[in-house]
Design a protein around this motif. Structure first.
Motif, PDB file in Angstrom:
ATOM      1  N   LEU A 210       5.483   8.133  42.396  1.00 19.35           N
ATOM      2  CA  LEU A 210       6.642   8.877  42.098  1.00 19.35           C
ATOM      3  C   LEU A 210       8.075   7.265  41.325  1.00 19.35           C
ATOM      4  N   SER A 211       7.450   6.681  42.408  1.00 15.85           N
ATOM      5  CA  SER A 211       8.250   5.398  42.580  1.00 15.85           C
ATOM      6  C   SER A 211       8.445   4.813  41.605  1.00 15.85           C
ATOM      7  N   GLN A 212       7.270   3.891  40.679  1.00 18.68           N
ATOM      8  CA  GLN A 212       6.616   3.626  39.807  1.00 18.68           C
ATOM      9  C   GLN A 212       7.302   4.404  38.555  1.00 18.68           C
ATOM     10  N   LEU A 213       7.089   5.575  38.310  1.00 20.30           N
ATOM     11  CA  LEU A 213       7.385   6.544  36.921  1.00 20.30           C
ATOM     12  C   LEU A 213       9.077   6.266  36.952  1.00 20.30           C
ATOM     13  N   LEU A 214       9.541   6.407  37.992  1.00 22.00           N
ATOM     14  CA  LEU A 214      11.306   6.825  38.056  1.00 22.00           C
ATOM     15  C   LEU A 214      11.811   5.366  37.531  1.00 22.00           C
ATOM     16  N   PHE A 215      11.154   4.341  38.616  1.00 20.19           N
ATOM     17  CA  PHE A 215      11.601   2.635  38.652  1.00 20.19           C
ATOM     18  C   PHE A 215      11.413   2.520  36.492  1.00 20.19           C
ATOM     19  N   ILE A 216      10.344   2.252  36.270  1.00 22.51           N
ATOM     20  CA  ILE A 216      10.130   2.000  34.812  1.00 22.51           C
ATOM     21  C   ILE A 216      11.073   2.660  33.920  1.00 22.51           C
ATOM     22  N   ALA A 217      10.641   4.001  34.302  1.00 27.08           N
ATOM     23  CA  ALA A 217      11.569   4.812  33.131  1.00 27.08           C
ATOM     24  C   ALA A 217      13.210   4.489  33.374  1.00 27.08           C
ATOM     25  N   ALA A 218      13.630   4.192  34.514  1.00 22.24           N
ATOM     26  CA  ALA A 218      15.073   3.283  34.867  1.00 22.24           C
ATOM     27  C   ALA A 218      15.652   2.557  34.262  1.00 22.24           C
ATOM     28  N   LEU A 219      14.824   1.629  33.740  1.00 20.19           N
ATOM     29  CA  LEU A 219      14.611   0.216  32.883  1.00 20.19           C
ATOM     30  C   LEU A 219      14.792   0.709  31.023  1.00 20.19           C
ATOM     31  N   LYS A 220      14.952   1.644  30.765  1.00 22.75           N
ATOM     32  CA  LYS A 220      15.520   2.771  30.044  1.00 22.75           C
ATOM     33  C   LYS A 220      16.540   2.449  29.667  1.00 22.75           C
ATOM     34  N   GLN A 221      18.297   2.354  30.352  1.00 17.61           N
ATOM     35  CA  GLN A 221      18.888   2.452  30.776  1.00 17.61           C
ATOM     36  C   GLN A 221      19.835   1.644  31.082  1.00 17.61           C
ATOM     37  N   LEU A 222      18.758   0.535  32.661  1.00 18.17           N
ATOM     38  CA  LEU A 222      19.458   0.011  33.425  1.00 18.17           C
ATOM     39  C   LEU A 222      19.244  -1.825  33.036  1.00 18.17           C
ATOM     40  N   SER A 223      19.759  -2.428  32.829  1.00 17.57           N
ATOM     41  CA  SER A 223      19.091  -3.690  33.148  1.00 17.57           C
ATOM     42  C   SER A 223      18.077  -3.862  34.347  1.00 17.57           C
ATOM     43  N   THR A 224      17.401  -5.107  34.776  1.00 17.36           N
ATOM     44  CA  THR A 224      16.911  -4.726  35.593  1.00 17.36           C
ATOM     45  C   THR A 224      16.775  -5.727  36.932  1.00 17.36           C
ATOM     46  N   THR A 225      18.210  -6.635  36.859  1.00 19.34           N
ATOM     47  CA  THR A 225      18.668  -6.802  37.692  1.00 19.34           C
ATOM     48  C   THR A 225      19.642  -5.503  38.506  1.00 19.34           C
ATOM     49  N   LEU A 226      20.521  -5.027  37.468  1.00 20.49           N
ATOM     50  CA  LEU A 226      20.994  -3.451  38.533  1.00 20.49           C
ATOM     51  C   LEU A 226      19.953  -2.497  38.646  1.00 20.49           C
ATOM     52  N   ALA A 227      18.735  -2.416  38.386  1.00 21.74           N
ATOM     53  CA  ALA A 227      17.942  -1.266  38.565  1.00 21.74           C
ATOM     54  C   ALA A 227      17.600  -2.302  39.682  1.00 21.74           C
ATOM     55  N   SER A 228      17.534  -3.406  40.158  1.00 25.81           N
ATOM     56  CA  SER A 228      17.087  -4.030  41.597  1.00 25.81           C
ATOM     57  C   SER A 228      17.787  -3.742  42.561  1.00 25.81           C
ATOM     58  N   LEU A 229      18.756  -4.155  42.190  1.00 19.05           N
ATOM     59  CA  LEU A 229      20.639  -3.863  43.316  1.00 19.05           C
ATOM     60  C   LEU A 229      20.595  -3.044  43.624  1.00 19.05           C
ATOM     61  N   ILE A 230      19.822  -2.066  42.659  1.00 15.91           N
ATOM     62  CA  ILE A 230      20.511  -0.108  43.766  1.00 15.91           C
ATOM     63  C   ILE A 230      19.027  -0.140  44.661  1.00 15.91           C
ATOM     64  N   VAL A 231      17.654  -0.089  44.237  1.00 14.01           N
ATOM     65  CA  VAL A 231      16.804  -0.268  44.711  1.00 14.01           C
ATOM     66  C   VAL A 231      16.873  -1.456  45.698  1.00 14.01           C
ATOM     67  N   ALA A 232      17.736  -2.325  46.395  1.00 12.51           N
ATOM     68  CA  ALA A 232      18.126  -2.912  47.373  1.00 12.51           C
ATOM     69  C   ALA A 232      19.172  -2.241  48.459  1.00 12.51           C
ATOM     70  N   LEU A 233      18.912  -1.054  48.392  1.00 13.33           N
ATOM     71  CA  LEU A 233      19.810  -0.432  49.627  1.00 13.33           C
ATOM     72  C   LEU A 233      18.040   0.217  50.447  1.00 13.33           C
ATOM     73  N   GLN A 234      17.018  -0.120  49.938  1.00 10.81           N
ATOM     74  CA  GLN A 234      16.283   0.424  50.894  1.00 10.81           C
ATOM     75  C   GLN A 234      16.179  -0.259  51.972  1.00 10.81           C
ATOM     76  N   PRO A 235      16.286  -1.522  52.490  1.00  6.52           N
ATOM     77  CA  PRO A 235      16.603  -2.453  53.669  1.00  6.52           C
ATOM     78  C   PRO A 235      17.505  -1.708  54.274  1.00  6.52           C
ATOM     79  N   VAL A 236      18.647  -0.655  53.940  1.00  8.35           N
ATOM     80  CA  VAL A 236      19.586   0.111  54.920  1.00  8.35           C
ATOM     81  C   VAL A 236      18.873   1.262  55.181  1.00  8.35           C
ATOM     82  N   LEU A 237      18.611   2.136  54.516  1.00  4.32           N
ATOM     83  CA  LEU A 237      17.672   3.074  54.841  1.00  4.32           C
ATOM     84  C   LEU A 237      16.354   2.797  55.755  1.00  4.32           C
TER      85      LEU A 237
END
Length: 237
Positions: A210-237
């Protein structure tokens, strides 16, 4: 959740990664079958292998190898240190991405991305120092290697997603990863227990696919850097 689940399975990193890929592939198969009609016109798996150019084949193979490196080093980091340290070190990848993405795509460097990535890296150094233990340095090294593999996989995915569907790209990556990790099965002294198989099924079919599909699909709309920074919330979680 990937780190805690992987730490509960008493197998080496390579065997865990093989079963992770195998269960993810098994979960992806019915999904592809249900959406088979959307894979016409060279958009799906057939479209991937219809490209006979050496460059295209090398790109798809590299995606799978980078995914395998990301998984393997991450599980090693979890096993020699802690889940928290592994997660935090993995998230040095926004800085790698902010530096490498403009070079890959001939785009200007964005100061905000570099600052955000540097802040993530500073947080890693703070947490590594606070959580110091015998396995801290080695765990941090494995975590950073996992981050670098993840960065390269994401950058190559951004190129490939322009021509192919996320499901097709994930399928090829998982297949390559399963092949890479299959030799580790030879080192098993006994087959996984039913409990371990259940944990591995959760790891592969749910947390991974699920995470693989969602992340790669997100790259259609976002830059890789922006998508990566959003996922960087994970350490907080």
């Amino acid at each position: 959740l990937i780190g805690p689940v992987a730490k509960l399975v008493p197998l080496d990193a390579g065997a865990i990664s093989f079963f992770r890929a195998a269960f993810a592939l098994a979960a992806l198969a019915p999904f592809l079958a249900l959406g088979a009609g959307s894979f016409r016109g060279g958009l799906g798996v057939v479209g991937l292998f219809a490209e006979r150019r050496l460059h295209a084949l090398a790109t798809h193979g590299a995606l799978g190898l980078f995914l395998a490196g990301n998984w393997y080093f991450y599980v090693l980091a979890v096993q020699v240190s802690s889940v928290a340290l592994a997660v935090i070190c993995l998230f040095t990848y926004p800085l790698f991405t902010a530096i490498l993405e403009p070079l890959f795509f001939s785009e200007p460097f964005r100061a905000l991305d570099l600052v955000a990535g540097a802040l993530v890296l500073a947080g890693v150094f703070v947490m590594v120092d606070v959580g110091a233990s015998d396995g801290t340095a080695l765990g941090a090294l494995y975590g950073v290697l996992s981050a670098l593999s993840f960065t390269l996989r994401n950058l190559f995915s951004r190129q490939a997603i322009r021509k192919h569907r996320a499901e097709a790209l994930v399928l090829v990556q998982l297949a390559v990863a399963a092949c890479v990790f299959s030799p580790f099965l030879l080192g098993l002294s006994a087959p996984p227990s039913p409990r371990d198989l259940l944990l591995l099924a959760v790891l592969g079919s749910g947390l991974t696919l699920l995470s693989q599909l969602l992340f790669i699909a997100a790259l259609k709309q976002l830059s890789t850097t922006l998508a990566s920074l959003i996922v960087a919330l994970q350490p907080v979680l």
